[in-house]
Scaffold this motif. Structure first.
Motif, PDB file in Angstrom:
ATOM      1  N   UNK A 148       2.652   9.794  -6.996  1.00  0.00           N
ATOM      2  CA  UNK A 148       2.413  10.042  -8.408  1.00  0.00           C
ATOM      3  C   UNK A 148       3.518   9.374  -9.219  1.00  0.00           C
ATOM      4  N   UNK A 149       3.141   8.770 -10.341  1.00  0.00           N
ATOM      5  CA  UNK A 149       4.087   8.013 -11.138  1.00  0.00           C
ATOM      6  C   UNK A 149       4.649   8.836 -12.297  1.00  0.00           C
ATOM      7  N   UNK A 150       3.787   9.552 -13.014  1.00  0.00           N
ATOM      8  CA  UNK A 150       4.198  10.239 -14.232  1.00  0.00           C
ATOM      9  C   UNK A 150       4.321  11.741 -14.070  1.00  0.00           C
ATOM     10  N   UNK A 151       4.022  12.268 -12.880  1.00  0.00           N
ATOM     11  CA  UNK A 151       4.044  13.708 -12.662  1.00  0.00           C
ATOM     12  C   UNK A 151       5.364  14.105 -11.995  1.00  0.00           C
ATOM     13  N   UNK A 152       6.134  15.021 -12.596  1.00  0.00           N
ATOM     14  CA  UNK A 152       7.390  15.439 -11.978  1.00  0.00           C
ATOM     15  C   UNK A 152       7.152  16.207 -10.693  1.00  0.00           C
ATOM     16  N   UNK A 153       8.125  16.165  -9.814  1.00  0.00           N
ATOM     17  CA  UNK A 153       8.011  16.837  -8.521  1.00  0.00           C
ATOM     18  C   UNK A 153       7.777  18.332  -8.687  1.00  0.00           C
ATOM     19  N   UNK A 154       8.310  18.914  -9.745  1.00  0.00           N
ATOM     20  CA  UNK A 154       8.188  20.348  -9.972  1.00  0.00           C
ATOM     21  C   UNK A 154       6.728  20.773 -10.160  1.00  0.00           C
ATOM     22  N   UNK A 155       5.875  19.872 -10.619  1.00  0.00           N
ATOM     23  CA  UNK A 155       4.477  20.197 -10.894  1.00  0.00           C
ATOM     24  C   UNK A 155       3.533  19.819  -9.757  1.00  0.00           C
ATOM     25  N   UNK A 156       4.044  19.288  -8.693  1.00  0.00           N
ATOM     26  CA  UNK A 156       3.200  18.868  -7.567  1.00  0.00           C
ATOM     27  C   UNK A 156       2.946  20.061  -6.650  1.00  0.00           C
ATOM     28  N   UNK A 157       1.698  20.318  -6.245  1.00  0.00           N
ATOM     29  CA  UNK A 157       1.392  21.455  -5.369  1.00  0.00           C
ATOM     30  C   UNK A 157       1.735  21.166  -3.912  1.00  0.00           C
ATOM     31  N   UNK A 158       2.996  20.915  -3.665  1.00  0.00           N
ATOM     32  CA  UNK A 158       3.445  20.554  -2.322  1.00  0.00           C
ATOM     33  C   UNK A 158       4.923  20.877  -2.199  1.00  0.00           C
ATOM     34  N   UNK A 159       5.387  21.002  -0.962  1.00  0.00           N
ATOM     35  CA  UNK A 159       6.806  21.210  -0.685  1.00  0.00           C
ATOM     36  C   UNK A 159       7.495  19.858  -0.633  1.00  0.00           C
ATOM     37  N   UNK A 160       8.386  19.628  -1.571  1.00  0.00           N
ATOM     38  CA  UNK A 160       9.073  18.354  -1.702  1.00  0.00           C
ATOM     39  C   UNK A 160      10.577  18.606  -1.784  1.00  0.00           C
ATOM     40  N   UNK A 161      11.334  17.861  -1.022  1.00  0.00           N
ATOM     41  CA  UNK A 161      12.792  17.959  -1.075  1.00  0.00           C
ATOM     42  C   UNK A 161      13.373  16.580  -1.306  1.00  0.00           C
ATOM     43  N   UNK A 162      14.388  16.521  -2.167  1.00  0.00           N
ATOM     44  CA  UNK A 162      15.090  15.271  -2.428  1.00  0.00           C
ATOM     45  C   UNK A 162      16.560  15.471  -2.090  1.00  0.00           C
ATOM     46  N   UNK A 163      17.092  14.661  -1.191  1.00  0.00           N
ATOM     47  CA  UNK A 163      18.491  14.712  -0.798  1.00  0.00           C
ATOM     48  C   UNK A 163      19.197  13.528  -1.450  1.00  0.00           C
ATOM     49  N   UNK A 164      20.109  13.808  -2.345  1.00  0.00           N
ATOM     50  CA  UNK A 164      20.841  12.758  -3.041  1.00  0.00           C
ATOM     51  C   UNK A 164      21.995  12.254  -2.180  1.00  0.00           C
ATOM     52  N   UNK A 165      22.113  10.947  -2.051  1.00  0.00           N
ATOM     53  CA  UNK A 165      23.182  10.312  -1.283  1.00  0.00           C
ATOM     54  C   UNK A 165      24.077   9.574  -2.277  1.00  0.00           C
ATOM     55  N   UNK A 166      25.127  10.262  -2.737  1.00  0.00           N
ATOM     56  CA  UNK A 166      25.968   9.711  -3.803  1.00  0.00           C
ATOM     57  C   UNK A 166      27.334   9.245  -3.322  1.00  0.00           C
TER      58      UNK A 166
END
Length: 716
Positions: free
Chosen positions: A47-65
């Motif tokens: 999805x391009x314009x839909x934020x992860x918070x609104x997706x009906x799925x378990x999504x995790x983002x690990x930031x590598x800074x």
């Protein structure tokens, strides 16, 4: 750790999560740099314009800074806090990291299977479902995305979950880093990166070199990786990106697994036959990919991707000389050349339906893998561990052609719908070039096809609270390695294997606050038909069969809780019950050819753990960062019968880092102590290992010291 103690640790983590909403309600007001979740875009949901918070799925983002007190060698370093995911580092660099998501992929004895892997949007999973993460470069990486649940099926074959790594783009002003670290067993890592960009053109280059003598005997390794990205702006807001990477790991020694008795005697030893045959593996991979994104006006956009690569493997196994006297034996040395490539083309439209926001995507992709597999004896006369006579020569080809579509529609102010469907066709072809009177022609072909629909519904009772439910189907073909040997011991490939198909459902919730608190939880179930499992192990080779129904169900929860400006707590916990639902026969013991032992319905799927939890408490006063970590894992079954398990364990880690700003950049010194209390435990297991050598012990207490310099052009 005892089962009772493991249960207490897991229950403690869940109990802590249960009170987080109460504590978070008292959290401090947001700081200037608080994370805003609705700006996170997770591309694994397509999805391009839909934020992860609104997706009906378990999504995790690990930031590598670049602030982690880690060597930056293995992707498993960054994944400890992802619920539902098990990333087990083998301490054996001749084998890839063990990855599984919600029990999918847990039975893999080498590489990664059952999951879809991507690096900068380029598949790291071949069309047959076998994948590798060894070339994932952490030196220049920006983030890792992990998608779990039904919507993984939109990625096609073997999509029990999706793991993607993304490298950083070029920036203006130009910046980069140099990092060096040293740890136990004479392990050294040196990495560097540089990123720059102008008005139209940018690029990034990252490289790393890792060397170790190995914690166990006969486990020395060396790895070199290089990742390059070039991106340019196109007229009309478009973008083109070229990504190339190189990976080289020559002669990584393989100590093999140990029996329980050998672990108790000396967990650092290598199996005797590993030394006798000089077991080792060499891997080299070069890959190039091109991605294009081009808006077309009126909400329309075109996206295209093309890639090609080559991976070469040479592996010396410990197959006994006597076992190779069988005229159908493939020998004890694997020589495998893989040429692969693919295309993906999709059209995207963002507009409205009935006055409500709609995003629609449709596309197709095709991938091809050409494999030249040769097998040689691992002896010449009395000399062992050397390449001998040719025993196998075949050319394999697997290709897929997929078509897919999905739509996200916010059909009411508080409701949104995500629906998708994918149709996959996977074709296997094998041409045997090693034919004799005692070894007949093994050529053959088999085709698989499956349609996998998914549907998810999201409800927003509050601006910072989401409830969702999703359901879908997925499928998993056998890989070429699983097709390689028939369960009846006859000549030819196991083209009678059927793909495993799964029905997946998930119920979840997501909650956040302006102060940076994040809590996510999910209940899930996946019912599988025609589950694939090991039928027998003979002469160093595994064969597979379909064993009927299986179920994977459980719950997962994760939370991030900041305390003021300096303190934060991150917790993740997973409960998983993964079981076979039908009785089936298997072979037990080395050399067994008669599958007469019955695995009862209700037996646990090996390689899975019932409970696991992790917690990280971090304090950042000024230029310091101090952290304590705890990881608890329940016992892990190692074979289908459940006759043995790796005991559960709990370990603690500690780290400290100090930063200094200078005229020439920012310096950061760090130290990390893994396994602070020097607890003996098993790091990973080799599922259904035919000789009973199931266990790969994890290291005791170890110290890592490192120094990092981050610089930026224009500094005085």
């Amino acid at each position: 750790m005892s089962r009772r103690r493991a249960r207490r640790v897991a229950l403690l983590a869940v109990a802590m999560l249960a009170v987080l909403p109460v504590v978070a309600a008292r959290a401090v007001e947001p700081t200037a740099d608080a994370v805003t979740l609705d700006r996170v875009q997770v591309t694994s949901a397509r999805l391009q314009s839909v934020p992860a918070f609104d997706v009906p799925a378990s999504l995790s983002v690990v930031t590598l800074d670049g602030t982690a007190a880690r060597p930056g060698v293995s992707v498993s370093e960054a994944l400890d806090g992802v619920p539902g995911l098990a990333a087990r580092e083998r301490q054996n660099f001749a084998q890839d990291t063990q990855l599984s998501i919600r029990g999918f992929g847990a039975r893999s004895t080498f590489g990664v299977r059952g999951l879809r892997l991507y690096a900068d949007g380029i598949p790291a999973t071949m069309p047959d479902g076998q994948g590798q993460v060894s070339h994932f470069s952490l030196a220049g990486a920006e983030r890792i995305e992990v998608l779990r649940g039904p919507f993984s099926a939109l990625h096609g074959n073997s999509s029990g979950g999706v793991v993607q790594i993304w490298s950083a783009d070029g920036v203006d002003p130009t910046q980069g880093h140099v990092q060096a670290s040293a740890g136990r067993d004479d392990s050294r890592v040196l990495s560097a990166s540089v990123r720059g960009a102008g008005d139209m053109l940018g690029g990034a280059l990252a490289a790393s070199r890792f060397e170790t003598d190995g914690w166990r005997d006969h486990s020395a390794a060396r790895r070199t990786s290089l990742n390059a990205k070039l991106h340019a702006a196109l007229p009309g807001g478009g973008r083109v990106q070229l990504v190339g990477n190189h990976f080289d790991a020559p002669d990584a020694q393989d100590p093999l697994g140990l029996t329980a008795e050998q672990v108790r005697a000396d967990p650092r030893q290598a199996t005797a036959v590993a030394l006798q045959y000089g077991t080792r593996k060499s891997a080299r991979q070069d890959q190039l990919g091109l991605r294009l994104e081009q808006p077309l006006g009126g909400g329309h956009a075109l996206e295209a991707m093309a890639y090609a690569g080559r991976r070469e493997i040479e592996q010396f196994l410990s197959v006994p000389v006597g076992a190779q006297s069988n005229p159908l034996s493939s020998g004890g040395v694997i020589d495998l050349d893989n040429d692969y490539g693919g295309l993906d083309l999709r059209w995207r439209w963002a507009g409205s339906l009935a006055g409500r926001t709609l995003e629609f995507t449709a596309g197709a992709n095709a991938d091809r893998q050409r494999q030249h597999r040769r097998g040689y004896e691992n002896f010449v006369g009395d000399a062992l561990g050397v390449r001998g006579a040719l025993r196998r020569d075949e050319r394999n080809r697997v290709e897929n052609v997929d078509r897919y579509a999905q739509a996200w529609w916010q059909f009411a102010p508080r409701w949104s719908l995500l629906a998708g469907v994918r149709h996959s066709q996977v074709r296997f072809r094998s041409r045997d070039g090693y034919v004799s009177a005692d070894n007949p022609d093994d050529s053959g072909r088999v085709d698989y096809a499956e349609t996998t629909p998914v549907l998810g519904l999201t409800f927003a009772p509050h601006a910072d609270w989401r409830l969702y439910v999703s359901a879908g189907r997925g499928f998993e073909t056998p890989t070429f390695n699983e097709l390689g040997y028939r369960a009846d011991g006859g000549a030819g490939l196991a083209f009678d294997l059927a793909p495993a198909t799964s029905t997946n459902v998930e119920l979840g919730t997501k909650w956040r606050t302006a102060g940076g608190v994040q809590i996510e939880a999910a209940l899930f179930r996946a019912d599988t038909d025609d589950e694939l499992a090991v039928a027998r192990n003979v002469g160093g080779r595994s064969s597979y069969r379909n064993v009927g129904r299986a179920r994977r169900e459980g719950a997962e929860i994760a939370a991030v809780l900041p305390f003021g400006a300096d303190w934060s707590l991150a917790i993740a916990a997973t409960w998983l019950d993964a079981r076979f639902r039908d009785t089936f026969p298997i072979c037990t013991g080395a050399g067994c050819t008669d599958p007469s032992v019955q695995v009862p319905a209700g037996a646990s799927i090996p390689g899975t753990t019932r409970r696991q939890a992790s917690a990280r408490l971090q304090w950042e006063p000024g230029d310091w960062r101090l952290a304590l970590e705890a990881v608890a894992v329940d016992r892990i079954g190692v074979n289908d019968t459940g006759s043995e398990q790796a005991p559960g364990h709990a370990i603690a880690n500690a780290e400290a880092a100090r930063s200094w700003n200078t005229a020439r950049g920012r310096w950061r010194a760090f130290a990390r102590v893994d396994n602070v209390f020097d607890h003996a435990h098993i790091g990973s297991v080799i599922v259904n290992e035919g000789n009973g050598r199931y266990y790969e012990p994890a290291p005791g207490r170890g110290l890592l010291l490192g120094l990092r310099w981050d610089w930026q052009s224009g500094m005085d």
